[in-house]
Design a protein around this motif. Structure first.
Motif, short mmCIF file in Angstrom:
data_model
loop_
_atom_site.label_atom_id
_atom_site.label_comp_id
_atom_site.label_asym_id
_atom_site.label_seq_id
_atom_site.Cartn_x
_atom_site.Cartn_y
_atom_site.Cartn_z
N LEU A 144 59.64 77.51 57.42
CA LEU A 144 60.33 76.23 57.49
C LEU A 144 61.61 76.35 58.33
O LEU A 144 61.92 75.47 59.14
CB LEU A 144 60.67 75.74 56.08
N ALA A 145 62.35 77.43 58.17
CA ALA A 145 63.57 77.65 58.96
C ALA A 145 63.24 77.80 60.44
O ALA A 145 63.94 77.26 61.30
CB ALA A 145 64.31 78.89 58.45
N LEU A 178 60.61 76.52 62.02
CA LEU A 178 60.21 75.19 62.51
C LEU A 178 61.44 74.30 62.74
O LEU A 178 61.50 73.57 63.73
CB LEU A 178 59.26 74.53 61.52
N ALA A 179 62.40 74.35 61.83
CA ALA A 179 63.61 73.53 61.98
C ALA A 179 64.39 73.96 63.22
O ALA A 179 64.89 73.13 63.98
CB ALA A 179 64.48 73.65 60.73
N LEU A 180 64.47 75.27 63.45
CA LEU A 180 65.17 75.78 64.63
C LEU A 180 64.45 75.36 65.91
O LEU A 180 65.08 74.94 66.88
CB LEU A 180 65.29 77.31 64.55
N ALA A 190 62.54 72.73 66.33
CA ALA A 190 62.73 71.28 66.49
C ALA A 190 64.13 71.00 67.06
O ALA A 190 64.29 70.14 67.93
CB ALA A 190 62.54 70.56 65.17
N LEU A 191 65.12 71.73 66.58
CA LEU A 191 66.48 71.55 67.08
C LEU A 191 66.58 71.90 68.56
O LEU A 191 67.20 71.19 69.35
CB LEU A 191 67.44 72.40 66.26
#
Length: 185
Positions: free
Chosen positions: A16-17, A19-21, A23-24
């Motif tokens: 999840l971390a 994927l968030a990175l 996306a950012l």
């Protein structure tokens, strides 16, 4: 006793971390993906200055120029008001005011419609390429012409520029002596 975290929960949190990175990073890079280089414009200065090339960009199917390039080529002064999202370009006696994402431009306090509005990309204000011809048509820039078929801005050679002038007043006669940049024909 110490409790060990489950490997599946650790892997899920790590995924999840990541994927968030990702996306950012993608969101931060979107403006860079949205612009592409367009055919160059040649700027031809009078001798002895050399030519230069400026490169417009495509933004949503329209060619745009950086206001940094416009200010440098036409020796304009830029004033940016971030709280209002307004950029003013001062060309000698004329002022052109752009508002980001508004198609109305103020030229010496007179409203002009430019159809495609200015955009801000990565901290730089871009205006539609058509503004280049408009600046000349509006009388803001008088020392150059825009040759659209050849995509060239051509500056006129300066008329004899006075470098030094001296005045002598003798009764009812005033004598003027001037040094010109070039010899008279």
């Amino acid at each position: 006793a110490r409790v060990k975290p489950r490997p599946t929960l650790v892997l899920a949190a790590l995924a999840l971390a990541v994927l968030a990175l990702a996306a950012l990073v993608l969101v931060a890079a979107l403006p860079a993906f949205a612009i592409q280089r367009a055919p160059s414009i040649t700027v031809i200065y009078p001798a002895p200055d050399s030519r230069e090339t400026i490169t417009p960009v495509w933004i949503e199917g329209v060619r745009y120029l950086s206001t940094n390039d416009l200010a440098r080529v036409f020796r304009a002064t830029k004033y940016w008001r971030p709280e209002l999202r307004k950029l003013s370009l001062r060309f000698a006696d004329h002022t052109v005011r752009f508002t980001v994402e508004a198609p109305v431009v103020l030229v010496d306090e007179e409203a002009k419609n430019i159809v495609h509005w200015p955009r801000i990309v990565q901290g730089t204000v871009f205006v539609p390429e058509a503004v280049l011809g408009n600046l000349i048509d509006w009388g803001v820039v008088t020392s150059a012409i825009w040759d659209e078929p050849t995509r060239a801005v051509r500056f006129r050679a300066p008329v004899h520029t006075v470098r030094q002038a001296q005045f002598w007043v003798r009764g009812r006669v005033t004598e003027v002596s001037a040094t010109l940049q070039r010899a008279l024909p």
